[in-house]
Motif scaffolding. Structure first.
Motif, PDB file in Angstrom:
ATOM      1  N   GLY A  80       0.626  -1.076   0.103  1.00 18.35           N
ATOM      2  CA  GLY A  80      -0.047   0.458  -0.172  1.00 18.35           C
ATOM      3  C   GLY A  80       1.376   1.423  -0.688  1.00 18.35           C
ATOM      4  O   GLY A  80       2.116   1.478   0.051  1.00 18.35           O
ATOM      5  N   GLY A  81      -0.119   1.960   0.502  1.00 17.69           N
ATOM      6  CA  GLY A  81       1.037   3.328   0.533  1.00 17.69           C
ATOM      7  C   GLY A  81       1.035   3.579  -0.760  1.00 17.69           C
ATOM      8  O   GLY A  81       0.075   4.075  -1.753  1.00 17.69           O
ATOM      9  N   ARG A  82       2.087   4.873  -0.825  1.00 23.77           N
ATOM     10  CA  ARG A  82       2.452   5.214  -2.272  1.00 23.77           C
ATOM     11  C   ARG A  82       3.097   4.276  -3.677  1.00 23.77           C
ATOM     12  O   ARG A  82       3.769   5.374  -3.911  1.00 23.77           O
ATOM     13  N   GLY A  83       3.504   3.681  -2.416  1.00 27.21           N
ATOM     14  CA  GLY A  83       4.774   3.130  -3.833  1.00 27.21           C
ATOM     15  C   GLY A  83       6.148   2.126  -3.022  1.00 27.21           C
ATOM     16  O   GLY A  83       6.219   2.377  -1.792  1.00 27.21           O
ATOM     17  N   GLU A  84       7.072   1.541  -4.055  1.00 25.60           N
ATOM     18  CA  GLU A  84       8.106   1.675  -3.770  1.00 25.60           C
ATOM     19  C   GLU A  84       8.540   3.429  -3.920  1.00 25.60           C
ATOM     20  O   GLU A  84       8.484   4.339  -4.058  1.00 25.60           O
ATOM     21  N   ILE A  85      10.209   3.523  -3.515  1.00 22.31           N
ATOM     22  CA  ILE A  85      10.440   4.450  -2.445  1.00 22.31           C
ATOM     23  C   ILE A  85      11.801   4.431  -3.583  1.00 22.31           C
ATOM     24  O   ILE A  85      12.203   6.209  -4.366  1.00 22.31           O
ATOM     25  N   LEU A  86      12.456   4.194  -4.031  1.00 25.11           N
ATOM     26  CA  LEU A  86      13.602   4.617  -4.983  1.00 25.11           C
ATOM     27  C   LEU A  86      12.895   3.949  -6.282  1.00 25.11           C
ATOM     28  O   LEU A  86      13.923   4.641  -7.402  1.00 25.11           O
ATOM     29  N   VAL A  87      12.467   3.104  -6.351  1.00 21.88           N
ATOM     30  CA  VAL A  87      11.450   3.242  -7.917  1.00 21.88           C
ATOM     31  C   VAL A  87      10.878   3.537  -8.334  1.00 21.88           C
ATOM     32  O   VAL A  87      10.591   4.126  -9.784  1.00 21.88           O
ATOM     33  N   GLY A  88      10.597   4.132  -7.545  1.00 18.71           N
ATOM     34  CA  GLY A  88       9.049   4.909  -7.935  1.00 18.71           C
ATOM     35  C   GLY A  88       8.698   5.761  -7.355  1.00 18.71           C
ATOM     36  O   GLY A  88       9.837   6.549  -7.333  1.00 18.71           O
ATOM     37  N   GLY A  96      15.067  11.631  -3.320  1.00 15.16           N
ATOM     38  CA  GLY A  96      15.958  11.800  -2.843  1.00 15.16           C
ATOM     39  C   GLY A  96      16.615  12.034  -1.816  1.00 15.16           C
ATOM     40  O   GLY A  96      18.024  11.460  -1.533  1.00 15.16           O
ATOM     41  N   TYR A  97      16.468  11.914  -0.249  1.00 11.43           N
ATOM     42  CA  TYR A  97      16.075  11.756   0.822  1.00 11.43           C
ATOM     43  C   TYR A  97      17.508  10.107   1.149  1.00 11.43           C
ATOM     44  O   TYR A  97      18.666  10.761   1.144  1.00 11.43           O
ATOM     45  N   ILE A  98      17.528   9.857   0.622  1.00 12.06           N
ATOM     46  CA  ILE A  98      18.126   8.065   0.411  1.00 12.06           C
ATOM     47  C   ILE A  98      19.213   7.454  -0.896  1.00 12.06           C
ATOM     48  O   ILE A  98      20.318   7.271  -0.160  1.00 12.06           O
ATOM     49  N   ARG A  99      18.853   8.755  -2.224  1.00 13.94           N
ATOM     50  CA  ARG A  99      20.016   8.643  -2.084  1.00 13.94           C
ATOM     51  C   ARG A  99      21.063   9.913  -1.826  1.00 13.94           C
ATOM     52  O   ARG A  99      21.940   9.519  -2.170  1.00 13.94           O
ATOM     53  N   ASN A 100      21.080  10.717  -1.244  1.00 15.84           N
ATOM     54  CA  ASN A 100      21.299  11.264  -0.594  1.00 15.84           C
ATOM     55  C   ASN A 100      21.953  10.677   0.297  1.00 15.84           C
ATOM     56  O   ASN A 100      23.596  11.005   1.046  1.00 15.84           O
ATOM     57  N   MET A 101      21.755  10.195   1.071  1.00 17.22           N
ATOM     58  CA  MET A 101      21.938   9.211   2.248  1.00 17.22           C
ATOM     59  C   MET A 101      22.578   8.356   1.744  1.00 17.22           C
ATOM     60  O   MET A 101      24.142   8.356   2.577  1.00 17.22           O
ATOM     61  N   TYR A 102      22.898   7.464   0.953  1.00 15.16           N
ATOM     62  CA  TYR A 102      23.763   6.985   0.173  1.00 15.16           C
ATOM     63  C   TYR A 102      24.920   7.422  -0.071  1.00 15.16           C
ATOM     64  O   TYR A 102      25.670   6.571   0.039  1.00 15.16           O
ATOM     65  N   SER A 103      24.725   8.538  -0.589  1.00 17.71           N
ATOM     66  CA  SER A 103      26.161   9.305  -0.945  1.00 17.71           C
ATOM     67  C   SER A 103      27.025   9.195   0.135  1.00 17.71           C
ATOM     68  O   SER A 103      28.514   9.537  -0.201  1.00 17.71           O
TER      69      SER A 103
END
Length: 112
Positions: A80-88, A96-103
């Motif tokens: 449910g919710g709004r779907g996937e985070i990284l690919v949706g 954006g947050y998780i991409r920034n955090m990963y960097s």
């Protein structure tokens, strides 16, 4: 709330033989509400959760979000919710947050 809710929903589902009890449904709603709160609230306004600097809270959230698409959504039936985070496209601020955090943390994270 987020990681705790993920495991409440997932382990509850496994213990109940894939029967979605009210407890599991409540845990899921808590998860989706927390994702929406992060997406529409604090992470729409600032880079990190508690202000301008990286904290342990950011690391913990990053680890949860990095696992969301590949593990939690499928294994724990969190569709449910709004779907996937990284690919949706439903959570652009979380993406954006998780991409920034990963960097920031990629030199110390080992995916094996």
């Amino acid at each position: 709330d987020l990681l705790n809710g993920v495991y409440k929903a997932g382990i509850g589902l496994m213990r109940n033989g894939d029967v979605e009890t009210p407890h599991i449904l409540t845990a899921r709603e808590t998860i989706y509400a927390k994702l929406a709160e992060l997406e529409d609230g604090v992470l729409s306004k600032q880079r990190f959760l508690l202000g301008p600097k990286l904290t342990a809270v950011d690391i913990r959230l990053a680890m949860t979000l990095l696992r969301w698409d590949s593990s939690y959504r499928g294994a724990f039936s969190l569709k449910g919710g709004r779907g996937e985070i990284l690919v949706g496209d439903g959570y652009p601020n979380l993406k954006g947050y998780i991409r920034n955090m990963y960097s920031v943390i990629k030199s110390v994270v080992e995916f094996s």
